[in-house]
Design a protein around this motif. Structure first.
Motif, PDB file in Angstrom:
ATOM      1  N   ASN A 145      13.449   5.281   3.526  1.00 64.78           N
ATOM      2  CA  ASN A 145      14.606   4.440   3.884  1.00 64.78           C
ATOM      3  C   ASN A 145      15.661   4.422   2.789  1.00 64.78           C
ATOM      4  OD1 ASN A 145      13.597   3.790   6.413  1.00 64.78           O
ATOM      5  ND2 ASN A 145      12.519   1.992   5.647  1.00 64.78           N
ATOM      6  N   ALA A 146      15.236   4.507   1.529  1.00 66.58           N
ATOM      7  CA  ALA A 146      16.168   4.491   0.394  1.00 66.58           C
ATOM      8  C   ALA A 146      16.675   5.893   0.059  1.00 66.58           C
ATOM      9  CB  ALA A 146      15.492   3.867  -0.822  1.00 66.58           C
ATOM     10  N   GLN A 147      16.251   6.885   0.846  1.00 67.69           N
ATOM     11  CA  GLN A 147      16.636   8.288   0.655  1.00 67.69           C
ATOM     12  C   GLN A 147      16.284   8.810  -0.739  1.00 67.69           C
ATOM     13  OE1 GLN A 147      20.760   8.492   1.847  1.00 67.69           O
ATOM     14  NE2 GLN A 147      20.221   8.364   4.015  1.00 67.69           N
ATOM     15  N   ILE A 148      15.080   8.452  -1.173  1.00 68.83           N
ATOM     16  CA  ILE A 148      14.541   8.923  -2.449  1.00 68.83           C
ATOM     17  C   ILE A 148      13.655  10.121  -2.140  1.00 68.83           C
ATOM     18  CG2 ILE A 148      13.015   8.310  -4.369  1.00 68.83           C
ATOM     19  CD1 ILE A 148      14.005   5.403  -3.960  1.00 68.83           C
ATOM     20  N   PRO A 149      13.754  11.189  -2.926  1.00 71.82           N
ATOM     21  CA  PRO A 149      12.923  12.374  -2.653  1.00 71.82           C
ATOM     22  C   PRO A 149      11.437  12.011  -2.586  1.00 71.82           C
ATOM     23  CG  PRO A 149      14.523  12.837  -4.382  1.00 71.82           C
ATOM     24  CD  PRO A 149      14.608  11.367  -4.092  1.00 71.82           C
ATOM     25  N   THR A 150      10.842  12.286  -1.440  1.00 69.80           N
ATOM     26  CA  THR A 150       9.456  11.870  -1.237  1.00 69.80           C
ATOM     27  C   THR A 150       8.464  12.682  -2.061  1.00 69.80           C
ATOM     28  OG1 THR A 150       9.336  13.257   0.736  1.00 69.80           O
ATOM     29  CG2 THR A 150       9.841  10.917   1.061  1.00 69.80           C
ATOM     30  N   GLU A 151       8.829  13.893  -2.469  1.00 72.58           N
ATOM     31  CA  GLU A 151       7.898  14.704  -3.267  1.00 72.58           C
ATOM     32  C   GLU A 151       7.535  13.986  -4.565  1.00 72.58           C
ATOM     33  OE1 GLU A 151      11.129  16.077  -2.542  1.00 72.58           O
ATOM     34  OE2 GLU A 151      10.378  16.694  -0.590  1.00 72.58           O
ATOM     35  N   THR A 152       8.546  13.410  -5.209  1.00 71.68           N
ATOM     36  CA  THR A 152       8.310  12.702  -6.479  1.00 71.68           C
ATOM     37  C   THR A 152       7.484  11.446  -6.234  1.00 71.68           C
ATOM     38  OG1 THR A 152      10.428  13.514  -7.290  1.00 71.68           O
ATOM     39  CG2 THR A 152       9.421  11.690  -8.502  1.00 71.68           C
ATOM     40  N   VAL A 153       7.828  10.716  -5.182  1.00 70.71           N
ATOM     41  CA  VAL A 153       7.095   9.486  -4.862  1.00 70.71           C
ATOM     42  C   VAL A 153       5.638   9.814  -4.553  1.00 70.71           C
ATOM     43  CG1 VAL A 153       6.931   7.546  -3.242  1.00 70.71           C
ATOM     44  CG2 VAL A 153       9.178   8.307  -4.051  1.00 70.71           C
ATOM     45  N   ILE A 154       5.417  10.855  -3.783  1.00 70.94           N
ATOM     46  CA  ILE A 154       4.042  11.249  -3.435  1.00 70.94           C
ATOM     47  C   ILE A 154       3.269  11.676  -4.676  1.00 70.94           C
ATOM     48  CG2 ILE A 154       2.671  13.001  -2.227  1.00 70.94           C
ATOM     49  CD1 ILE A 154       4.803  12.813   0.047  1.00 70.94           C
ATOM     50  N   SER A 155       3.913  12.400  -5.590  1.00 75.39           N
ATOM     51  CA  SER A 155       3.196  12.817  -6.809  1.00 75.39           C
ATOM     52  C   SER A 155       2.818  11.604  -7.657  1.00 75.39           C
ATOM     53  CB  SER A 155       4.008  13.826  -7.615  1.00 75.39           C
ATOM     54  OG  SER A 155       5.140  13.223  -8.185  1.00 75.39           O
ATOM     55  N   ILE A 156       3.690  10.608  -7.700  1.00 77.11           N
ATOM     56  CA  ILE A 156       3.371   9.381  -8.444  1.00 77.11           C
ATOM     57  C   ILE A 156       2.222   8.645  -7.758  1.00 77.11           C
ATOM     58  CG2 ILE A 156       4.237   7.085  -9.075  1.00 77.11           C
ATOM     59  CD1 ILE A 156       6.978   8.443  -9.592  1.00 77.11           C
ATOM     60  N   LEU A 157       2.304   8.502  -6.445  1.00 79.88           N
ATOM     61  CA  LEU A 157       1.247   7.791  -5.716  1.00 79.88           C
ATOM     62  C   LEU A 157      -0.103   8.509  -5.822  1.00 79.88           C
ATOM     63  CD1 LEU A 157       3.213   6.693  -2.522  1.00 79.88           C
ATOM     64  CD2 LEU A 157       2.459   5.240  -4.428  1.00 79.88           C
ATOM     65  N   LYS A 158      -0.087   9.837  -5.816  1.00 79.30           N
ATOM     66  CA  LYS A 158      -1.343  10.586  -5.981  1.00 79.30           C
ATOM     67  C   LYS A 158      -1.941  10.352  -7.366  1.00 79.30           C
ATOM     68  CE  LYS A 158      -0.852  14.393  -2.725  1.00 79.30           C
ATOM     69  NZ  LYS A 158      -0.670  15.842  -2.568  1.00 79.30           N
ATOM     70  N   ALA A 159      -1.084  10.339  -8.379  1.00 77.16           N
ATOM     71  CA  ALA A 159      -1.581  10.100  -9.742  1.00 77.16           C
ATOM     72  C   ALA A 159      -2.120   8.681  -9.884  1.00 77.16           C
ATOM     73  CB  ALA A 159      -0.465  10.341 -10.757  1.00 77.16           C
ATOM     74  N   LEU A 160      -1.454   7.727  -9.252  1.00 81.09           N
ATOM     75  CA  LEU A 160      -1.906   6.334  -9.330  1.00 81.09           C
ATOM     76  C   LEU A 160      -3.213   6.135  -8.577  1.00 81.09           C
ATOM     77  CD1 LEU A 160       1.489   4.493  -8.805  1.00 81.09           C
ATOM     78  CD2 LEU A 160       0.257   4.851 -10.943  1.00 81.09           C
TER      79      LEU A 160
ATOM     80  N   GLU B  77       0.839  -1.185   0.000  1.00 78.29           N
ATOM     81  CA  GLU B  77       0.000   0.000   0.000  1.00 78.29           C
ATOM     82  C   GLU B  77       0.883   1.248   0.000  1.00 78.29           C
ATOM     83  OE1 GLU B  77      -3.228   0.084  -0.407  1.00 78.29           O
ATOM     84  OE2 GLU B  77      -3.570  -2.064  -0.253  1.00 78.29           O
ATOM     85  N   ASN B  78       0.266   2.400  -0.180  1.00 78.21           N
ATOM     86  CA  ASN B  78       0.988   3.666  -0.306  1.00 78.21           C
ATOM     87  C   ASN B  78       1.965   3.914   0.844  1.00 78.21           C
ATOM     88  OD1 ASN B  78      -0.368   4.216  -2.662  1.00 78.21           O
ATOM     89  ND2 ASN B  78      -1.803   5.635  -1.738  1.00 78.21           N
ATOM     90  N   LEU B  79       1.531   3.660   2.070  1.00 82.41           N
ATOM     91  CA  LEU B  79       2.380   3.942   3.222  1.00 82.41           C
ATOM     92  C   LEU B  79       3.677   3.135   3.160  1.00 82.41           C
ATOM     93  CD1 LEU B  79       2.890   5.362   5.889  1.00 82.41           C
ATOM     94  CD2 LEU B  79       1.598   3.535   7.025  1.00 82.41           C
ATOM     95  N   LEU B  80       3.592   1.869   2.800  1.00 76.21           N
ATOM     96  CA  LEU B  80       4.800   1.042   2.713  1.00 76.21           C
ATOM     97  C   LEU B  80       5.726   1.513   1.598  1.00 76.21           C
ATOM     98  CD1 LEU B  80       3.369  -2.516   3.404  1.00 76.21           C
ATOM     99  CD2 LEU B  80       4.682  -1.043   4.940  1.00 76.21           C
ATOM    100  N   VAL B  81       5.136   1.973   0.505  1.00 73.95           N
ATOM    101  CA  VAL B  81       5.951   2.512  -0.595  1.00 73.95           C
ATOM    102  C   VAL B  81       6.652   3.782  -0.136  1.00 73.95           C
ATOM    103  CG1 VAL B  81       5.916   3.475  -2.930  1.00 73.95           C
ATOM    104  CG2 VAL B  81       4.520   1.467  -2.394  1.00 73.95           C
ATOM    105  N   LEU B  82       5.943   4.620   0.568  1.00 71.32           N
ATOM    106  CA  LEU B  82       6.526   5.856   1.062  1.00 71.32           C
ATOM    107  C   LEU B  82       7.635   5.571   2.085  1.00 71.32           C
ATOM    108  CD1 LEU B  82       6.342   8.872   0.707  1.00 71.32           C
ATOM    109  CD2 LEU B  82       4.607   8.927   2.478  1.00 71.32           C
ATOM    110  N   LEU B  83       7.417   4.620   2.962  1.00 69.11           N
ATOM    111  CA  LEU B  83       8.462   4.241   3.925  1.00 69.11           C
ATOM    112  C   LEU B  83       9.695   3.690   3.212  1.00 69.11           C
ATOM    113  CD1 LEU B  83       6.326   2.630   6.772  1.00 69.11           C
ATOM    114  CD2 LEU B  83       7.567   4.820   6.834  1.00 69.11           C
ATOM    115  N   TRP B  84       9.468   2.907   2.165  1.00 68.60           N
ATOM    116  CA  TRP B  84      10.594   2.408   1.363  1.00 68.60           C
ATOM    117  C   TRP B  84      11.388   3.580   0.791  1.00 68.60           C
ATOM    118  CZ3 TRP B  84      10.544   3.657  -3.862  1.00 68.60           C
ATOM    119  CH2 TRP B  84      11.660   3.216  -4.577  1.00 68.60           C
TER     120      TRP B  84
END
Length: 159
Positions: free
Chosen positions: A129-144, A119-126
């Motif tokens: 932890n992987a030090q990936i910019p969360t803004e990009t991840v959140i924008s992808i998850l919002k679009a999905l 789910e989204n929360l686990l992807v965001l936690l990943w």
């Protein structure tokens, strides 16, 4: 007599100006029709193991265990533009190719996680932890918008 052309001969002949070949047509399928095939395969395999027909109960157990993952995988194919699933939103077809070309590697990694049921929360936690910019991840998850893409199976009760 065989004639070989120099490597750049195609450009000299105007081949480089030819339009790119049209992409292969994308299949249009029904999630429900394809699901019935998957259910029947499961029932047949499990019935063979048991030595007798396990009936509709076997299909209901498949639905309980696999329906959401099955649906999510079809939804990802739809978003990627690999297969047009008629029950899913027409506007979502190929969305990922249009919106996130510059983040293809990150997108593929996120999709792989979603296909496995995260789910989204686990992807965001990943991502954290992987030090990936969360803004990009959140924008992808919002679009999905994973949680809005639910279809009810015929054995599930309408909510």
């Amino acid at each position: 007599m065989t004639t070989t052309l120099p490597v750049n001969a195609s450009a000299a002949c105007g081949v480089a100006d030819w339009p790119a070949p049209a992409p292969a047509p994308v299949p249009a399928k029904s999630v429900y029709t394809e699901c019935i095939e998957e259910e029947n395969k499961h029932k047949w395999i499990e019935s063979e193991k048991a030595g007798y027909d396990l009936g509709e109960g076997c299909i209901q157990r498949w639905v309980e265990k696999h329906w959401m993952g099955y649906l999510r995988a079809r939804w990802v194919e739809h978003l990627q533009g690999k297969c047009f699933w008629v029950e899913l939103d027409r506007g979502d077809f190929g969305l990922l190719e249009r919106e996130f070309k510059e983040h293809k590697e990150l997108l593929d990694t996120i999709l792989d996680q979603l296909k496995t049921g995260k789910e989204n929360l686990l992807v965001l936690l990943w991502a954290i932890n992987a030090q990936i910019p969360t803004e990009t991840v959140i924008s992808i998850l919002k679009a999905l918008d994973v949680n809005s893409r639910r279809l009810v199976h015929r054995f599930e009760k309408q909510r």
